[in-house]
Design a protein around this motif. Sequence first.
Motif, PDB file in Angstrom:
ATOM      1  N   LYS A   1       0.830  -1.206   0.000  1.00 26.26           N
ATOM      2  CA  LYS A   1       0.000   0.000   0.000  1.00 26.26           C
ATOM      3  C   LYS A   1       0.867   1.260   0.000  1.00 26.26           C
ATOM      4  N   LEU A   2       1.925   1.223   0.808  1.00 24.19           N
ATOM      5  CA  LEU A   2       2.845   2.377   0.816  1.00 24.19           C
ATOM      6  C   LEU A   2       3.505   2.557  -0.551  1.00 24.19           C
ATOM      7  N   MET A   3       3.729   1.433  -1.221  1.00 13.74           N
ATOM      8  CA  MET A   3       4.334   1.490  -2.567  1.00 13.74           C
ATOM      9  C   MET A   3       3.314   1.907  -3.623  1.00 13.74           C
ATOM     10  N   LYS A   4       2.033   1.807  -3.284  1.00 14.55           N
ATOM     11  CA  LYS A   4       0.928   2.029  -4.237  1.00 14.55           C
ATOM     12  C   LYS A   4       1.065   1.112  -5.451  1.00 14.55           C
ATOM     13  N   ARG A   5       1.247  -0.153  -5.179  1.00 11.86           N
ATOM     14  CA  ARG A   5       1.452  -1.111  -6.270  1.00 11.86           C
ATOM     15  C   ARG A   5       0.144  -1.487  -6.938  1.00 11.86           C
ATOM     16  N   PRO A   6       0.173  -1.656  -8.282  1.00  9.03           N
ATOM     17  CA  PRO A   6      -1.025  -2.149  -8.980  1.00  9.03           C
ATOM     18  C   PRO A   6      -1.402  -3.533  -8.475  1.00  9.03           C
ATOM     19  N   ALA A   7      -2.684  -3.783  -8.408  1.00  2.59           N
ATOM     20  CA  ALA A   7      -3.219  -5.086  -8.021  1.00  2.59           C
ATOM     21  C   ALA A   7      -2.800  -5.500  -6.612  1.00  2.59           C
ATOM     22  N   ALA A   8      -2.457  -4.500  -5.764  1.00  5.22           N
ATOM     23  CA  ALA A   8      -1.996  -4.819  -4.409  1.00  5.22           C
ATOM     24  C   ALA A   8      -3.088  -5.487  -3.586  1.00  5.22           C
ATOM     25  N   ALA A   9      -4.350  -5.210  -3.920  1.00  6.10           N
ATOM     26  CA  ALA A   9      -5.441  -5.755  -3.117  1.00  6.10           C
ATOM     27  C   ALA A   9      -5.820  -7.183  -3.536  1.00  6.10           C
ATOM     28  N   GLU A  10      -5.256  -7.662  -4.632  1.00  9.70           N
ATOM     29  CA  GLU A  10      -5.629  -9.002  -5.109  1.00  9.70           C
ATOM     30  C   GLU A  10      -5.063 -10.077  -4.182  1.00  9.70           C
ATOM     31  N   ASP A  11      -5.766 -11.190  -4.096  1.00 13.62           N
ATOM     32  CA  ASP A  11      -5.234 -12.307  -3.323  1.00 13.62           C
ATOM     33  C   ASP A  11      -4.268 -13.084  -4.216  1.00 13.62           C
ATOM     34  N   THR A  12      -3.025 -12.656  -4.161  1.00 18.18           N
ATOM     35  CA  THR A  12      -2.030 -13.135  -5.116  1.00 18.18           C
ATOM     36  C   THR A  12      -1.759 -14.640  -4.984  1.00 18.18           C
ATOM     37  N   LEU A  13      -1.672 -15.110  -3.737  1.00 25.69           N
ATOM     38  CA  LEU A  13      -1.348 -16.534  -3.565  1.00 25.69           C
ATOM     39  C   LEU A  13      -2.453 -17.421  -4.147  1.00 25.69           C
ATOM     40  N   LYS A  14      -3.712 -16.984  -3.945  1.00 22.07           N
ATOM     41  CA  LYS A  14      -4.838 -17.744  -4.501  1.00 22.07           C
ATOM     42  C   LYS A  14      -4.773 -17.756  -6.024  1.00 22.07           C
ATOM     43  N   ARG A  15      -4.412 -16.592  -6.555  1.00 25.28           N
ATOM     44  CA  ARG A  15      -4.331 -16.453  -8.022  1.00 25.28           C
ATOM     45  C   ARG A  15      -3.229 -17.376  -8.590  1.00 25.28           C
ATOM     46  N   ILE A  16      -2.075 -17.395  -7.908  1.00 27.25           N
ATOM     47  CA  ILE A  16      -0.960 -18.240  -8.364  1.00 27.25           C
ATOM     48  C   ILE A  16      -1.393 -19.715  -8.354  1.00 27.25           C
TER      49      ILE A  16
END
Length: 436
Positions: free
Chosen positions: A260-275
């Motif tokens: 969030k501090l980095m303001k990264r795209p797709a930061a709110a996505e559940d990345t592990l689930k997606r992988i």
Amino acid sequence: MSLGCPKALVDSERILTQLKVEGYDIVPAYHDADLVVVNTCGFIESAVTESLDAIGEALAENGKVIVTGCLGAREQKIRERHPNVLAVTGPQRYEEVVGAVHRHLPPRHDPYLDLVPPQGIKLTPRHYAYLKIAEGCNHRCTFCIIPSMRGDLMSRPVDEVLREAEKLVAAGVKELLVIAQDTSAYGVDIRYRAGRWRDREYATSLTGLARGLGDLGVWVRLHYVYPYPHVDDIIPLMAEGGILPYLDVPFQHGSPRILKLMKRPAAAEDTLKRIAAWRSICPDLALRSTFIVGFPGETEDDFRRLLDFLRAAQLDRVGCFTYSPVEGARANDLPDPVPEEVKRDRHARFMEVQREISRSRLAAKVGGTMQVLVDEIRDDGTAVARSHADAPGIDGQVLIAAARDVKVGEFIDVRITGARDYDLVARRSTAAGPGN
Ligand code: SF4
């Protein structure tokens, strides 16, 4: 300037594409250029005269001229009339032309702005090429100054990109590396406008592009993709073999607070689930990522979350950088900078965890077979190749000892006989080509 037959034009395209990817601007007028490349024809006498005249014109108008193409094979003839040309290279000697441009007008490599690794700039063999599909970025990551330098996303129309890819393949390219600041955003700025190529319509979108590129019969590798839901549509194309089962996803961190501090795209996505979902559709999928440790405000707890993420994600290839401020980036104003010593210590701990992951993932491949693309033959006869899991310059290698009758740029099938921390050792089984 390009003279002569379609083959010469393909060579010119290849040279221009490479130079564009490396950050050179192509300008239409002599007086705007720092240097002129003349691609000549030497087939019939009138073409020779035309080529020599064109070289003369470029010398008179600009002064710094590199000559390539068919007439380049007759260097003496060129130098007799134009002794002041900077360099002369023969037909299809594309690396030499790019090398001559580097010598007389060195590329400015900026690690903060460039998408191509420095190794790629120094020596891009003719069998792979970078395909830039967009410029600029709509995101505003706090550590990055690209949007302020390059502006918002500007996608190239899909038909233009596909035609360029087709020309690169015609010029001998066996692997296309698709790059942009955010490849997953491709087309959003032009509302995914459709384009026609080979009598079919394709959307200017990552999926549309991947479908088209998948028809070219070469390796297609996607870089800088963010884990947005629509990226899921690409995975079945990988499972079917249209494009390489490889995704370069710059996650940058595993702690939601730091993302969030980095303001990264797709930061709110559940990345592990997606992988996990991606791997269930395409078990061969190789995932590459980069991370930053020591971002301002990163606590020991954040860092441990990052290590937990790394262990859970089991990524195949990983790069890690310690955070360093970039002039003009908003992250410079964030409180609680991490001391250099702590950054270095976290970097070492991070790499140790990833080394173990890489070692065990590679060990699991021993005994299996895979197709590799040969990059280099060493003096001792070892072929240095790459599998679908290895992008040039940044990932691992597959080493094949005593590889007889193997050529650079050739696809071969190998059996894996050993594994190191980041590389594989193999021996040759039978020759093959991608998808045919
Ligand atoms: S996604 Fe973020 S890091 Fe990448 S170019 Fe855009 S602003 Fe910079």
